[in-house]
Write a protein that holds these residues in place. Structure first.
Motif, short mmCIF file in Angstrom:
data_model
loop_
_atom_site.label_atom_id
_atom_site.label_comp_id
_atom_site.label_asym_id
_atom_site.label_seq_id
_atom_site.Cartn_x
_atom_site.Cartn_y
_atom_site.Cartn_z
N ALA A 62 0.83 -1.21 0.00
CA ALA A 62 0.00 0.00 0.00
C ALA A 62 0.86 1.25 0.00
CB ALA A 62 -0.93 -0.01 1.21
N LEU A 63 1.98 1.22 0.70
CA LEU A 63 2.90 2.35 0.72
C LEU A 63 3.43 2.66 -0.68
CD1 LEU A 63 4.79 4.41 2.15
CD2 LEU A 63 6.38 2.52 2.51
N LEU A 64 3.79 1.62 -1.42
CA LEU A 64 4.30 1.83 -2.78
C LEU A 64 3.22 2.42 -3.68
CD1 LEU A 64 6.50 -1.36 -3.38
CD2 LEU A 64 7.20 0.91 -2.61
N TYR A 65 1.98 2.00 -3.50
CA TYR A 65 0.89 2.61 -4.26
C TYR A 65 0.71 4.08 -3.86
CZ TYR A 65 -1.00 -1.53 -6.62
OH TYR A 65 -1.17 -2.61 -7.45
N ASP A 66 0.82 4.35 -2.57
CA ASP A 66 0.58 5.70 -2.09
C ASP A 66 1.59 6.71 -2.64
OD1 ASP A 66 -1.67 5.16 -0.62
OD2 ASP A 66 -0.61 4.82 1.26
N ILE A 67 2.86 6.29 -2.77
CA ILE A 67 3.89 7.23 -3.21
C ILE A 67 3.99 7.30 -4.73
CG2 ILE A 67 5.22 6.87 -1.10
CD1 ILE A 67 7.21 5.24 -2.80
N SER A 68 3.36 6.37 -5.43
CA SER A 68 3.52 6.28 -6.89
C SER A 68 3.12 7.58 -7.57
CB SER A 68 2.67 5.12 -7.43
OG SER A 68 2.83 5.01 -8.83
N GLY A 69 4.04 8.14 -8.34
CA GLY A 69 3.79 9.36 -9.08
C GLY A 69 4.02 10.63 -8.28
N GLU A 70 4.23 10.49 -6.97
CA GLU A 70 4.42 11.67 -6.12
C GLU A 70 5.81 11.74 -5.52
OE1 GLU A 70 2.22 13.98 -2.38
OE2 GLU A 70 1.45 12.07 -3.13
N TYR A 71 6.32 10.59 -5.03
CA TYR A 71 7.63 10.55 -4.41
C TYR A 71 8.49 9.45 -5.04
CZ TYR A 71 5.57 13.31 -0.60
OH TYR A 71 4.94 14.28 0.14
N THR A 72 9.79 9.62 -4.94
CA THR A 72 10.76 8.59 -5.31
C THR A 72 11.71 8.41 -4.15
OG1 THR A 72 10.64 9.21 -7.66
CG2 THR A 72 12.53 7.88 -6.96
N LEU A 73 11.80 7.18 -3.64
CA LEU A 73 12.65 6.89 -2.50
C LEU A 73 14.07 6.55 -2.95
CD1 LEU A 73 10.24 4.59 -0.44
CD2 LEU A 73 10.32 7.09 -0.55
N THR A 74 15.04 6.97 -2.15
CA THR A 74 16.43 6.64 -2.41
C THR A 74 16.76 5.28 -1.80
OG1 THR A 74 17.03 7.80 -0.39
CG2 THR A 74 17.13 9.06 -2.44
N GLY A 75 17.67 4.56 -2.45
CA GLY A 75 18.05 3.24 -1.94
C GLY A 75 19.50 2.92 -2.21
N GLN A 76 20.05 1.98 -1.42
CA GLN A 76 21.45 1.59 -1.57
C GLN A 76 21.59 0.08 -1.36
OE1 GLN A 76 24.23 3.33 -2.51
NE2 GLN A 76 25.11 1.25 -2.54
N HIS A 77 22.31 -0.56 -2.31
CA HIS A 77 22.57 -2.00 -2.17
C HIS A 77 23.81 -2.22 -1.32
CE1 HIS A 77 22.25 -6.21 -3.24
NE2 HIS A 77 23.57 -6.23 -3.40
N ASN A 78 23.77 -3.28 -0.52
CA ASN A 78 24.88 -3.67 0.34
C ASN A 78 25.27 -5.11 0.03
OD1 ASN A 78 24.96 -1.46 2.81
ND2 ASN A 78 22.91 -1.72 1.95
N TYR A 79 26.55 -5.36 -0.15
CA TYR A 79 26.99 -6.73 -0.38
C TYR A 79 26.60 -7.60 0.83
CZ TYR A 79 29.79 -5.31 -4.42
OH TYR A 79 30.19 -4.84 -5.64
N PRO A 80 26.31 -8.88 0.60
CA PRO A 80 25.79 -9.74 1.68
C PRO A 80 26.64 -9.77 2.93
CG PRO A 80 25.59 -10.85 -0.44
CD PRO A 80 26.35 -9.59 -0.69
N ASN A 81 27.97 -9.73 2.77
CA ASN A 81 28.87 -9.92 3.89
C ASN A 81 29.34 -8.59 4.50
OD1 ASN A 81 30.09 -11.73 5.65
ND2 ASN A 81 31.95 -11.93 4.44
N THR A 82 28.59 -7.51 4.26
CA THR A 82 29.02 -6.20 4.74
C THR A 82 27.97 -5.48 5.57
OG1 THR A 82 28.24 -5.06 2.73
CG2 THR A 82 30.50 -5.91 2.70
N ARG A 83 26.90 -6.18 5.91
CA ARG A 83 25.80 -5.58 6.68
C ARG A 83 25.31 -4.29 6.02
NH1 ARG A 83 24.21 -7.50 11.74
NH2 ARG A 83 25.40 -9.31 12.46
N ASP A 84 25.65 -3.10 6.59
CA ASP A 84 25.16 -1.84 5.99
C ASP A 84 26.32 -0.92 5.64
OD1 ASP A 84 25.93 -1.05 8.54
OD2 ASP A 84 24.28 0.34 8.80
N ARG A 85 27.51 -1.48 5.37
CA ARG A 85 28.67 -0.64 5.10
C ARG A 85 28.45 0.26 3.88
NH1 ARG A 85 33.69 -2.43 7.11
NH2 ARG A 85 34.57 -0.65 5.96
N ASN A 86 27.82 -0.29 2.84
CA ASN A 86 27.57 0.52 1.65
C ASN A 86 26.60 1.66 1.94
OD1 ASN A 86 28.00 -2.53 0.36
ND2 ASN A 86 29.01 -0.89 -0.79
#
Length: 526
Positions: A62-86
């Protein structure tokens, strides 16, 4: 959801016109029945394809539907063995934490950044990220059924063409057919590999963490063993097979299914040849590298999506604001690990200046997330996490606020190790006529007393967290005799992290034999 409200309003107006001349009780009945039907239609439109999906998964979609066309969220991929280092690097580089935490279930050997043995840590980090406010998306560079974990990403030079042992590469046609044929050896090996990942997805289900699940990504390309196949024994069939295994066999109810493709720059990659059907996907996802945000890709996916959300599952560079102006339905992007600096800081500043772009640090994101957080039984954003002071810290004399003693009593370097229970601090003090003086202190973080020695007298120290957990308060006291005088000395240190954990500020107030003193020592993380 704005589209649904618009649709509802238009239909209600139509019904009012149609029945204006009817009897009053018939009019009321028809409008009531119609409103009920519209409510059901709206609910069905945002219902996940997983039967009996969890409350959290439904709220996420529902959140993805709500933001569609209005907001774009930022995201970052993290390698599996690095937790949130990226993600941490991205936050330092662009100045704000991405709203989406992405990772992979892994495939490589122990010690590799893509190690499949990191899965227990992935589960714990995903739970932590969910609690802190990030949305969690997971893909899987799946191991080919002709090999056992771990495997390599690319085929080795001396690879056996009849037995693929890498994520990239192709199975033989007969092998791919067997993977899709229950009862064969390769099908059983495939099922066992999927089951090994399902084990960890179930742990996330038990923790009530919904996942944006992106299996067999870039499936319209032929560089991964699962992709690029059409006909009877196709990539579509494989995608439907993993859907059935996870949803119907394992009863996973916390997955939002992302159907993931790459840029269709050749006829053999056209999206319609790989579309599994609306009953097998919640979200349409595209991977884009080289800033190739072609309008043709976007238009084709919008047509296939039939109103379902669109996202950018992987990018090397985020779309510019000009691109988002003509392609407004991209709900989020995820920058791949190691590619943050493909985009300059100035370009990020331009993006983040737009009210359309949301990060984890953005108050508008906190507001958008409020219904989702409530459905997940989580507190509103922002969430303050207890600081982790671990690392090597270098004294910044210029940024510090010192008294008449100057930097003489400040350690020029500190090496800190912290876990849930203790803080171990190794301090290096400059000795102008010799080697550094080195001290090591261990403090319990539960308020229990630690006793060391200062001037041959016991020094009693306690460490406690502040009420909201954003500051560590260290209090110490000692009493000793100097001649015929009894001297009591005490100090209070308030430790805070600033600038995304890059700055350690220690505010010290002390009573010494020289009188009261207040200083602020600033350290830069190395």
């Amino acid at each position: 959801m704005g589209l649904f409200r618009f649709y509802t309003e238009m239909k209600v107006h139509k019904r009012e016109n149609d029945y204006m001349q009817s009897k009053k009780y018939i009019l009321c009945l028809c409008i009531s029945l119609f409103c009920i039907s519209i409510g059901l239609t709206s609910a069905q439109a945002v219902e996940p394809v997983t039967p009996n999906a969890s409350i959290e998964a439904r709220a996420l979609l529902a959140l993805l539907y709500d933001i569609s066309g209005e907001y774009t969220l930022t995201g970052q991929h993290n390698y599996p063995n690095t937790r949130d280092r990226n993600s941490q690097f991205a936050a330092r580089y662009i100045g704000e934490m991405p709203a989406i935490w992405s990772t992979d279930m892994g495939f490589a050997e122990d010690g590799d950044t893509d190690s499949y043995l990191a899965r227990p840590d992935i589960v714990q980090e995903a739970i932590r990220q969910h609690q802190l406010g990030s949305l969690v998306t997971i893909c899987w560079h799946a191991v080919p059924p002709t090999a056992d974990e771990p495997v390599t990403f690319r085929p080795p030079r001396d690879a056996d063409s009849t037995r693929l042992t890498s994520v990239q590469g192709q199975l033989l046609d007969e092998q791919f057919k067997d993977v899709l044929t229950p009862g064969t050896e390769l099908y059983e090996r495939w099922a066992a590999q999927v089951d090994s990942v399902a084990f960890y997805l179930k742990k996330l289900q038990q923790a009530r963490v919904p996942i944006l699940w992106r299996p067999y990504h870039e499936m319209n390309g032929d560089w991964f063993w699962w992709g690029g196949r059409t006909g009877k024994y196709s990539t579509i069939a494989l995608y439907r097979q993993i859907f059935d295994r996870l949803v119907n066999h394992h009863k996973l109810d916390n997955l939002i299914w992302l159907w993931s493709v790459d840029r269709a720059h050749q006829p053999r990659m056209y999206y319609s040849q790989y579309f599994p059907g609306e009953d097998y996907l919640d979200v349409v996802s595209l991977d884009v590298y080289g800033s190739d945000f072609s309008e043709a890709y976007y238009d084709s996916l919008v047509a296939l999506a039939h109103g379902k959300p669109l996202v950018l599952g992987e990018v090397g560079n985020p779309p510019t604001l000009d691109i988002l102006e003509v392609q407004p339905l991209w709900g989020f992007w995820v920058v791949w690990a190691g590619m943050v600096r493909n985009t300059t800081k100035e370009e990020y500043r331009t993006l983040l200046a737009s009210p359309r772009i949301l990060t984890l640090d953005d108050p508008a994101f906190w507001e958008v997330m409020a219904p989702y957080r409530q459905a997940c039984n989580l507190p509103p954003l922002p969430v303050q996490e207890k600081p982790d002071f671990s690392g090597t810290w270098i004294f910044d004399e210029q940024a510090s606020q010192l008294d008449r003693i100057g930097a003489g009593n400040a350690a020029h370097k500190m090496e800190i190790a912290q876990d849930e229970n203790a803080l171990i601090t190794k301090r290096y003090f400059i000795v102008e006529w010799g080697d550094d003086r080195v001290t090591v202190d261990t403090l319990k973080l539960d308020g229990a007393q630690s006793i060391t020695e200062l001037f041959n007298a016991p020094l009693v120290t306690t460490a406690t967290w502040s009420g909201n957990g954003d500051m560590l308060v260290i209090e110490s006291k000692t009493t000793f005799t100097r001649g015929d005088r009894t001297i009591e000395m005490s100090a209070t240190e308030k430790w805070r992290l600033q600038k995304r954990g890059l700055i350690l500020s220690i505010e010290e107030t002390a009573t010494t034999f020289r009188g009261e003193r207040t200083v602020t020592m600033v350290y830069q993380k190395q």
